[in-house]
Design a protein around this motif. Structure first.
Motif, mmCIF file in Angstrom:
data_model
loop_
_atom_site.group_PDB
_atom_site.id
_atom_site.type_symbol
_atom_site.label_atom_id
_atom_site.label_comp_id
_atom_site.label_asym_id
_atom_site.label_seq_id
_atom_site.Cartn_x
_atom_site.Cartn_y
_atom_site.Cartn_z
ATOM 1 N N LYS A 39 66.190 -30.578 19.325
ATOM 2 C CA LYS A 39 66.778 -31.869 19.695
ATOM 3 C C LYS A 39 66.479 -32.209 21.150
ATOM 4 O O LYS A 39 66.212 -33.369 21.484
ATOM 5 C CB LYS A 39 68.288 -31.876 19.451
ATOM 6 N N ILE A 43 64.280 -35.560 22.690
ATOM 7 C CA ILE A 43 64.676 -36.403 23.825
ATOM 8 C C ILE A 43 63.612 -36.345 24.914
ATOM 9 O O ILE A 43 63.182 -37.386 25.432
ATOM 10 C CB ILE A 43 66.055 -35.979 24.365
ATOM 11 N N ALA A 59 69.291 -42.571 22.185
ATOM 12 C CA ALA A 59 70.317 -42.292 21.176
ATOM 13 C C ALA A 59 70.098 -43.156 19.935
ATOM 14 O O ALA A 59 70.152 -42.659 18.799
ATOM 15 C CB ALA A 59 71.712 -42.532 21.758
ATOM 16 N N PHE A 64 71.177 -40.461 17.223
ATOM 17 C CA PHE A 64 72.127 -39.491 17.765
ATOM 18 C C PHE A 64 73.310 -40.276 18.323
ATOM 19 O O PHE A 64 73.141 -41.401 18.800
ATOM 20 C CB PHE A 64 71.523 -38.682 18.923
ATOM 21 N N THR A 69 73.941 -37.196 22.697
ATOM 22 C CA THR A 69 72.774 -37.482 23.529
ATOM 23 C C THR A 69 73.081 -37.169 24.985
ATOM 24 O O THR A 69 72.273 -36.536 25.669
ATOM 25 C CB THR A 69 72.332 -38.954 23.379
#
Length: 153
Positions: A39, A43, A59, A64, A69
């Motif tokens: 994850k 990002i 996000a 998310f 986030t």
């Protein structure tokens, strides 16, 4: 009968891409010695491709929550992968750019990526490479148009 054949071809293609990716990860990209979760990588990759980018945008794109986030971004910020800054035009918005460690990560990643392209993908003809790109682009269009129809975006 055609649908069964097409489904089998798709499964075989997935299987081959999984095998290629697993091989490349094991033998080439595993040398990237950075402790980030999948994850966090998602990002970081968004920041790399779209910097400066708003936390809220990431996000939304990754689906998310803002809370998760923010937590993921905080961890990336603590480790110097990203830098937060306030949008001077709207002080409620936070922009992200790559930090020192994020830039180092992508410098190494890009070198390995270029090596893989030079060593393996260059063995495809230009026409095969173009076909691969065109198929990927068409599938992306089909998937994103389907999402728009479902979510009414």
């Amino acid at each position: 009968m055609k649908e069964v054949e097409q489904g089998e071809y798709i499964k075989e293609a997935y299987d081959f891409f999984d095998k290629v990716n697993a091989h490349l990860l094991k033998h080439y990209f595993s040398s990237l010695d950075y402790e980030i979760t999948p994850k966090q990588f998602l990002i970081l990759d968004r920041v790399h491709k779209h910097q400066p980018v708003k936390v809220q945008t990431i996000a939304e794109q990754l689906n998310f929550s803002m809370s998760s986030t923010s937590q993921l971004v905080s961890k990336l910020e603590q480790e110097s992968y990203v830098v937060r800054s306030i949008n001077p035009q709207n002080r409620r918005e936070i922009f992200l750019t790559l930090g020192e460690k994020g830039n180092e990560y992508y410098d190494e990643y890009d070198l390995i990526d270029q090596f893989v392209i030079d060593r393996f993908f260059s063995q495809l003809t230009v026409e095969e490479t173009k076909q691969l790109r065109d198929i990927a682009e068409k599938l992306h269009t089909i998937v994103t148009e389907e999402k728009k129809a479902i979510t009414h975006e």
